[in-house]
Design an enzyme around this catalytic site. Structure first.
Site, mmCIF file in Angstrom:
data_model
loop_
_atom_site.group_PDB
_atom_site.id
_atom_site.type_symbol
_atom_site.label_atom_id
_atom_site.label_comp_id
_atom_site.label_asym_id
_atom_site.label_seq_id
_atom_site.Cartn_x
_atom_site.Cartn_y
_atom_site.Cartn_z
ATOM 1 N N SER A 262 0.841 -1.196 0.000
ATOM 2 C CA SER A 262 0.000 0.000 0.000
ATOM 3 C C SER A 262 0.876 1.246 0.000
ATOM 4 O O SER A 262 1.921 1.295 0.649
ATOM 5 C CB SER A 262 -0.874 0.011 1.263
ATOM 6 O OG SER A 262 -1.370 1.315 1.514
ATOM 7 N N GLN B 234 0.409 -0.387 -4.756
ATOM 8 C CA GLN B 234 -0.953 0.153 -4.844
ATOM 9 C C GLN B 234 -0.934 1.645 -4.631
ATOM 10 O O GLN B 234 -0.222 2.153 -3.756
ATOM 11 C CB GLN B 234 -1.845 -0.505 -3.768
ATOM 12 C CG GLN B 234 -3.246 0.081 -3.651
ATOM 13 C CD GLN B 234 -3.332 1.207 -2.620
ATOM 14 O OE1 GLN B 234 -2.555 1.228 -1.674
ATOM 15 N NE2 GLN B 234 -4.244 2.141 -2.818
ATOM 16 N N THR C 179 -6.412 1.865 -6.865
ATOM 17 C CA THR C 179 -7.635 1.832 -6.059
ATOM 18 C C THR C 179 -8.543 2.989 -6.463
ATOM 19 O O THR C 179 -8.140 4.153 -6.409
ATOM 20 C CB THR C 179 -7.281 1.917 -4.560
ATOM 21 O OG1 THR C 179 -6.432 0.813 -4.248
ATOM 22 C CG2 THR C 179 -8.530 1.863 -3.693
ATOM 23 N N HIS D 158 -13.411 -2.534 -0.713
ATOM 24 C CA HIS D 158 -12.441 -2.025 0.249
ATOM 25 C C HIS D 158 -12.666 -2.685 1.624
ATOM 26 O O HIS D 158 -12.473 -2.069 2.670
ATOM 27 C CB HIS D 158 -12.545 -0.505 0.361
ATOM 28 C CG HIS D 158 -11.234 0.200 0.533
ATOM 29 N ND1 HIS D 158 -10.676 1.000 -0.432
ATOM 30 C CD2 HIS D 158 -10.347 0.231 1.568
ATOM 31 C CE1 HIS D 158 -9.522 1.505 0.005
ATOM 32 N NE2 HIS D 158 -9.301 1.041 1.222
ATOM 33 N N VAL E 166 -12.959 -12.925 2.862
ATOM 34 C CA VAL E 166 -12.372 -14.265 2.723
ATOM 35 C C VAL E 166 -11.710 -14.634 4.053
ATOM 36 O O VAL E 166 -10.741 -13.991 4.473
ATOM 37 C CB VAL E 166 -11.328 -14.297 1.582
ATOM 38 C CG1 VAL E 166 -10.650 -15.663 1.521
ATOM 39 C CG2 VAL E 166 -11.974 -13.931 0.256
ATOM 40 N N ARG E 167 -12.263 -15.609 4.723
ATOM 41 C CA ARG E 167 -11.740 -15.976 6.050
ATOM 42 C C ARG E 167 -11.319 -17.434 6.135
ATOM 43 O O ARG E 167 -10.614 -17.829 7.061
ATOM 44 C CB ARG E 167 -12.818 -15.726 7.128
ATOM 45 C CG ARG E 167 -13.228 -14.258 7.243
ATOM 46 C CD ARG E 167 -12.086 -13.382 7.760
ATOM 47 N NE ARG E 167 -12.442 -11.973 7.816
ATOM 48 C CZ ARG E 167 -12.208 -11.092 6.846
ATOM 49 N NH1 ARG E 167 -11.585 -11.469 5.733
ATOM 50 N NH2 ARG E 167 -12.557 -9.827 6.983
HETATM 51 C C1 LIG Z 1 -6.140 -2.077 7.940
HETATM 52 C C2 LIG Z 1 -6.507 -1.993 6.499
HETATM 53 C C3 LIG Z 1 -5.895 -1.051 5.690
HETATM 54 C C4 LIG Z 1 -6.212 -0.984 4.340
HETATM 55 N N1 LIG Z 1 -5.544 -0.101 3.550
HETATM 56 C C5 LIG Z 1 -5.782 -0.097 2.214
HETATM 57 C C6 LIG Z 1 -5.011 0.725 1.364
HETATM 58 O O1 LIG Z 1 -4.108 1.434 1.794
HETATM 59 N N2 LIG Z 1 -5.310 0.701 0.037
HETATM 60 C C7 LIG Z 1 -6.292 -0.102 -0.493
HETATM 61 O O2 LIG Z 1 -6.520 -0.102 -1.698
HETATM 62 N N3 LIG Z 1 -7.016 -0.911 0.310
HETATM 63 C C8 LIG Z 1 -6.774 -0.934 1.632
HETATM 64 N N4 LIG Z 1 -7.487 -1.775 2.443
HETATM 65 C C9 LIG Z 1 -8.484 -2.676 1.828
HETATM 66 C C10 LIG Z 1 -7.827 -4.009 1.436
HETATM 67 O O3 LIG Z 1 -6.905 -3.836 0.400
HETATM 68 C C11 LIG Z 1 -8.871 -5.021 0.996
HETATM 69 O O4 LIG Z 1 -9.641 -4.461 -0.043
HETATM 70 C C12 LIG Z 1 -9.795 -5.467 2.128
HETATM 71 O O5 LIG Z 1 -9.114 -5.515 3.353
HETATM 72 C C13 LIG Z 1 -10.352 -6.846 1.820
HETATM 73 O O6 LIG Z 1 -11.277 -7.238 2.783
HETATM 74 P P1 LIG Z 1 -10.932 -8.182 4.030
HETATM 75 O O7 LIG Z 1 -10.222 -7.337 5.020
HETATM 76 O O8 LIG Z 1 -12.273 -8.610 4.495
HETATM 77 O O9 LIG Z 1 -10.079 -9.325 3.537
HETATM 78 C C14 LIG Z 1 -7.187 -1.856 3.791
HETATM 79 C C15 LIG Z 1 -7.807 -2.789 4.622
HETATM 80 C C16 LIG Z 1 -7.483 -2.867 5.957
HETATM 81 C C17 LIG Z 1 -8.154 -3.896 6.809
#
Ligand SMILES: Cc1cc2nc3c(=O)[nH]c(=O)nc-3n(C[C@H](O)[C@H](O)[C@H](O)COP(=O)(O)O)c2cc1C
Length: 383
Positions: free
Chosen positions: A107, A128, A156, A273, A307-308
């Site tokens: 990220s 990203q 994103t 997200h 997804v868990r």
């Molecule tokens: C703590 C955290 C930080 C995240 N930061 C970003 C980010 O910087 N950029 C981004 O595109 N998505 C970010 N996401 C979203 C993740 O890339 C992803 O889309 C999402 O976590 C997937 O869902 P899940 O947590 O249920 O697996 C973040 C998610 C979490 C939990």
């Protein structure tokens, strides 16, 4: 002796025990009423798998994503602030991914620069970014990522604005969040309640300072709040600027998948997200078939959100995803035990994927298809 991580829920429980509450809630929480966050996980439970008997497959999880061979169809999603979760940070995450034969997306706001990551963890590396800072900033970041050897770019599209994270607001954390001493002072009480995390962070403080300074340069001056949203014209422009793989993240509608492909994206990531952007957006698994129908023949389709378990990965692949990305699961693992914690989470996915595939009667990801699924409660749904 901490209990072993047998499931993502175990990792979450341990993360909750280790982290200051505000940091745990930043990771764990979603936008507004967390409707989409909950729906992502529930959607997987509403799909059943139809196992076949009379076969005894030798399971091989190997797959390719945009031409790269991966040991399993599970990648690590971009996650901001991971450097604050554990001193192993983004480097530890990328090393764990490489050890499992997969890859982690860095990220832009991980608080680790592309150069530092590339110097300390084996590739392949994907970067990203979002629209903060506009094209000038994007161009600067693309150049840095390319020079550091990154060969995948994940764009994103689901912000600005960022989602309304009520848990963060209740802790008094108002975006844009930047690590500052004033923030630490506000959370002194929570830090005292998290001695293991505070001690690890204090030990890493000198390195952390350098990292955060480097990363703040990556963040640049443009905050996401103040920036314009990316348009398809921006994606077409990026396609001309970037010769590596280009993935568009945040697609939830078939027509947008077509627009992404037509603008030059090599893949789309079906993502809301993780329920952190528009609350009320559909669960990703429920829109996957529409997107696969729209672009699946011409573009690789990946999915994240909720997804868990290994069976969730298999369900997404049955419905047409090339691979999935996990977000919170690996961040919980990082909080629980640093790089080894991420390795444990990935190992759970790997081991359980082999079991689920064998129980299903499938030898490889390529064999999975929609016919192996049905609704979990077909009669209640038809009422
Ligand atoms: C703590 C955290 C930080 C995240 N930061 C970003 C980010 O910087 N950029 C981004 O595109 N998505 C970010 N996401 C979203 C993740 O890339 C992803 O889309 C999402 O976590 C997937 O869902 P899940 O947590 O249920 O697996 C973040 C998610 C979490 C939990």
């Amino acid at each position: 002796m901490p209990s072993p991580i047998l499931t993502v829920a175990d990792a979450r429980k341990r993360a909750r025990g280790v982290l200051p509450r505000a940091l745990f809630d930043y990771i764990d929480g979603g936008a507004d009423g967390e409707v989409t966050l909950a729906a992502n996980e529930r959607a997987f439970r509403e799909v059943a798998l139809r196992p076949r008997m009379g076969v005894d497959p030798e399971v091989d999880l190997t797959t390719t994503v945009l031409g790269r061979e991966l040991a399993m169809p599970v990648l690590l999603a971009p996650a901001g602030m991971v450097q604050l979760v554990h001193p192993d940070g983004a480097v530890g995450v990328a090393r764990a991914a490489a050890a499992a034969g997969t890859l982690a997306v860095l990220s832009k706001i991980a608080l680790c620069s592309p150069e530092e990551l590339a110097a300390n963890a084996p590739g392949p590396h994907w970067f990203q970014l979002n629209s903060a800072g506009g094209r000038e900033e994007v161009k600067r970041l693309i150049t840095r990522a390319r020079d550091a050897g990154f060969d995948g770019l994940v764009v994103t599209m689901d912000g600005p604005p960022p989602g309304n994270h009520e848990r963060d607001l209740r802790h008094g954390v108002v975006p844009p969040v930047r690590p500052r001493p004033a923030l630490a002072a506000r959370f002194a009480g929570q830090l005292l309640a998290s001695p293991r995390w505070a001690a690890a962070m204090a030990l890493a403080a000198r390195k952390q300072k350098a990292t955060v300074q480097g990363a703040t340069r990556v963040l640049g001056s443009g905050g996401l709040h103040r920036s314009a949203r990316f348009t398809w014209a921006d994606i077409a422009w990026m396609r001309a600027e970037w010769d590596g793989s280009l993935l568009v993240k945040g697609v939830l509608v078939g027509a947008d998948a077509i627009a992404a492909r037509d603008a030059g994206a090599d893949a789309v990531i079906v993502s809301n997200h993780g329920g952190r952007a528009l609350d009320g957006a559909p669960a990703t698994l429920t829109v996957l078939p529409e997107i696969v129908a729209a672009v699946g023949d011409t573009t690789e389709v990946l999915l994240d959100g909720g997804v868990r378990r290994a069976a969730d990965v298999v369900k997404a692949l049955c419905l047409g995803a090339r691979a999935v990305l996990i977000g919170r699961p690996f961040v919980y693992g990082l909080a629980a035990a640093g790089q080894p914690g991420v390795e444990q989470v990935l190992s759970v996915f790997q081991t359980e994927l082999v079991r689920v595939m064998r129980l299903l009667g499938c030898a490889s990801p390529a064999e999975l298809d929609t016919g192996m699924t049905q609704a979990m409660h077909p009669w209640t749904e038809s009422k």
